[in-house]
Design a protein around this motif. Structure first.
Motif, short mmCIF file in Angstrom:
data_model
loop_
_atom_site.label_atom_id
_atom_site.label_comp_id
_atom_site.label_asym_id
_atom_site.label_seq_id
_atom_site.Cartn_x
_atom_site.Cartn_y
_atom_site.Cartn_z
N SER A 25 0.85 -1.19 0.00
CA SER A 25 0.00 0.00 0.00
C SER A 25 0.89 1.24 0.00
O SER A 25 2.10 1.16 0.27
N ALA A 26 0.27 2.39 -0.26
CA ALA A 26 1.04 3.64 -0.24
C ALA A 26 1.67 3.87 1.13
O ALA A 26 2.83 4.26 1.23
N LYS A 29 4.65 1.75 1.56
CA LYS A 29 5.78 2.27 0.77
C LYS A 29 6.44 3.45 1.49
O LYS A 29 7.67 3.60 1.43
N VAL A 30 5.66 4.27 2.15
CA VAL A 30 6.25 5.38 2.91
C VAL A 30 7.16 4.84 4.01
O VAL A 30 8.26 5.36 4.25
N ALA A 46 10.32 6.01 -6.29
CA ALA A 46 9.02 5.69 -5.68
C ALA A 46 8.05 5.07 -6.68
O ALA A 46 7.12 4.37 -6.28
N LYS A 54 -2.76 4.42 -6.77
CA LYS A 54 -1.89 4.10 -5.64
C LYS A 54 -0.60 4.92 -5.68
O LYS A 54 -0.14 5.42 -4.67
N ASP A 55 -0.02 5.04 -6.89
CA ASP A 55 1.21 5.83 -7.01
C ASP A 55 0.94 7.32 -6.83
O ASP A 55 1.76 8.04 -6.28
N GLU A 57 -1.33 8.59 -4.89
CA GLU A 57 -1.47 8.75 -3.44
C GLU A 57 -0.09 8.74 -2.78
O GLU A 57 0.21 9.55 -1.89
N LEU A 58 0.78 7.82 -3.24
CA LEU A 58 2.12 7.72 -2.65
C LEU A 58 2.88 9.03 -2.83
O LEU A 58 3.49 9.53 -1.89
N GLU A 60 1.72 11.99 -3.28
CA GLU A 60 1.13 13.02 -2.44
C GLU A 60 1.61 12.88 -0.99
O GLU A 60 1.93 13.86 -0.33
N MET A 61 1.66 11.62 -0.51
CA MET A 61 2.12 11.40 0.87
C MET A 61 3.60 11.77 1.00
O MET A 61 4.00 12.42 1.97
#
Ligand SMILES: [Zn+2]
Length: 527
Positions: A25-26, A29-30, A46, A54-55, A57-58, A60-61
């Motif tokens: 999940s994002a 990955k963080v 990343a 999903k990417d 969102e990643l 953005e996080m």
């Protein structure tokens, strides 16, 4: 020709995810990004910005995360045939993305131009140059990945060189030579790399990206560095499609400890074992006990003669000092179970633990690890264990009992209901809830019971639920291990439960997850 500094480029989150069964999940990955940053990896790829939700969102996080030292890279391809670079959706997404580094992949091998992309050789050179120039114009540092470089090199070395030169001339700070099919052997990689370096000159750094199909990915990365490459791309534990990518976990200590290159701070290198295991656990894979450098058996000495020789002088049967990479001489079950690391983890969490407390915590950790607990990805359960040992643990509630009923109807419907009796702050609560499954129903019933006195519980969310069957020979038959990830929107944490009964294991992880949310917090940097 040797450059003393070698940059490490991790692609676990993109190329590594091509491996069988890999999916994160994002939020997971963080966590991987922070672990890599802590280890000192310089560049962390990343994924494709804007390619799937999903990417997106990643990225953005990640834009909101503070990293110690690493730069985030976004991955993309050279522009499509017949589309101007500034109208290509993939390149526009790269330009818009916050990541300061863009890694662009493009073709080098005529076979692919003829059979796959049907692009002329000149058009391909224009695609490379214009795409690199566009990203440079958007203010990005550019790394150019020359896909199938070594296959192309063996077929037509002049054209392969033209391709990397097109990228370098357009402003790529690094040209990475890829052994995409994993077909090459070390002497071929050494030859191709030194020829590229001789052609491009000192202004452009050269990188290496290898796959392990011929089981030479690590060796190929090392010979490329010896030939003058200044950047190595790879993945943690060699995760990746087919037989995997180059394993950064083996490349890093070989370059730094055996060859004297400057890759990461020595204080960070000692996190190698922990990082390798943590990322395996996040990927729901058991850390490989036989993995070089970081495996549980990497410095295990079984024979009496070996063991005696090692205690007289470790050099007799060891290729390096295990402590340099955070491993141990197979004395400790877990790298977390050293007294120093237990005390420093306790301090980090604001728990006062004296020597006796640390010793009894270590005994407890060893005993629980023997039963199948692994705390690498369960920081919350680990901290709670320390709190219980320190005597500073306040349970959130006391369980009287719970019951879960799952009913399957003739029409195929499945219904689950949980009833729970708990004491919270001296008051008894009886609650019933339905759910999509036993864990969901229990979670809802428990929250319902707690919420009157602790309304903040609403902010805690379960973000991930992973179940693994352990059939290790503990003499007790198979047990189930449950790992839960939770978040309150600011922080995320992991908890663990182990039992022969999956519901009991889930309950244990669930309770730790909620308990942890209410413990006093010290700001912990590496969570
Ligand atoms: Zn690759």
């Amino acid at each position: 020709m040797r450059t003393s500094k070698v940059h490490l480029y991790d692609t676990t989150l993109r190329d590594g995810m091509q491996g069988q069964g890999m999916s994160l999940s994002a939020a997971e990955k963080v966590r991987v990004v922070h672990a890599l940053d802590g280890l000192g990896i310089h560049l962390i790829e990343a994924g494709f910005p804007g390619s799937n939700p999903k990417d997106i969102e990643l990225f953005e996080m990640l834009a909101a995360e503070d990293l110690d030292q690493a730069a985030v890279c976004a991955f993309g391809m050279t522009r499509r045939r017949g589309v101007p670079a500034d109208e290509d959706p993939g390149l526009l997404a790269l330009a818009k993305c916050f990541a300061p580094v863009a890694c662009l992949v493009g073709k080098t091998w005529a076979l692919h131009l003829e059979k796959v992309t049907r692009v002329s050789r000149d058009e391909n050179l224009a695609m490379i140059a214009e795409s690199v120039a566009f990203c440079r114009g958007a203010g990005k540092r550019v790394i150019y990945d020359a896909e199938h470089f070594f296959d192309g090199w063996r077929e037509d070395s002049a054209y392969a060189l033209e391709c990397v030169r097109a990228a370098a001339d357009a402003g790529a700070e690094n040209v990475t030579l890829c052994d995409t099919n994993g077909s090459s052997l070390p002497h071929q990689v050494a030859d191709g790399t030194s020829r590229v370096l001789a052609t491009l000159g000192a202004a452009t750094s050269v990188g290496i990206h290898t796959h392990n199909d011929a089981e030479c990915a690590v060796a190929n990365s090392i010979v490329a560095v010896l030939a003058g490459a200044g950047l190595v791309q790879g993945t943690v534990n060699g995760f990746g499609e087919r037989t995997g990518n180059a394993n950064l976990i083996s490349i890093l200590p070989a370059l730094q400890l055996k060859l004297g290159y400057d890759c990461v701070d020595p204080e960070r290198l000692v996190r190698l074992t922990e990082t390798s295991h943590l990322i395996a656990e996040i990927c729901n894979l058991t850390p490989d006990p036989d993995q070089p450098y970081v495996g549980r058996n990497a410095f295990a000495h079984k024979g009496g003669l070996h063991a005696a020789a090692v205690s007289a002088d470790p050099h007799t049967f060891e290729h390096m000092e295990p402590e340099a990479v955070g491993n141990g001489r197979a004395v400790l079950i877990s790298e977390l179970a050293g007294k120093g690391s237990v005390i420093s983890r306790a301090e980090g969490a604001g728990i006062e633990l004296d020597d006796d407390g640390a010793r009894s915590a270590i005994e407890r950790i060893k005993e629980r690890e023997h039963r199948g607990y692994h705390y690498e990805a369960a920081d919350a359960s680990f901290e709670l264990l320390l709190r219980r040992e320190a005597g500073s643990y306040e349970p959130l509630f006391r369980l009287e009992s719970f019951r879960v009923v799952t009913e399957k109807r003739a029409d195929g419907r499945v219904e689950t209901e949980a009833t729970i009796k708990v004491w919270v702050g001296g008051k008894r609560y009886l609650r019933t809830a339905e759910g999509d499954g036993p864990v969901h129903a229990l979670d809802r019933a428990l929250r319902d019971a707690i919420t009157e006195q602790h309304p903040e519980i609403a902010e805690v969310e379960l973000t991930n639920f992973k179940v693994r069957i352990l059939d290790e020979n503990h003499g007790t038959g198979a047990v189930t291990r449950v790992l839960l990830d939770s978040s309150d929107g600011q922080e995320s944490w992991g908890s663990i439960g182990v039992s022969a009964n999956v519901i009991e294991a889930s309950w244990e992880a669930l309770v730790d997850s909620l308990e942890f949310a209410f413990q006093p917090k010290a700001v912990s940097a590496d969570r």
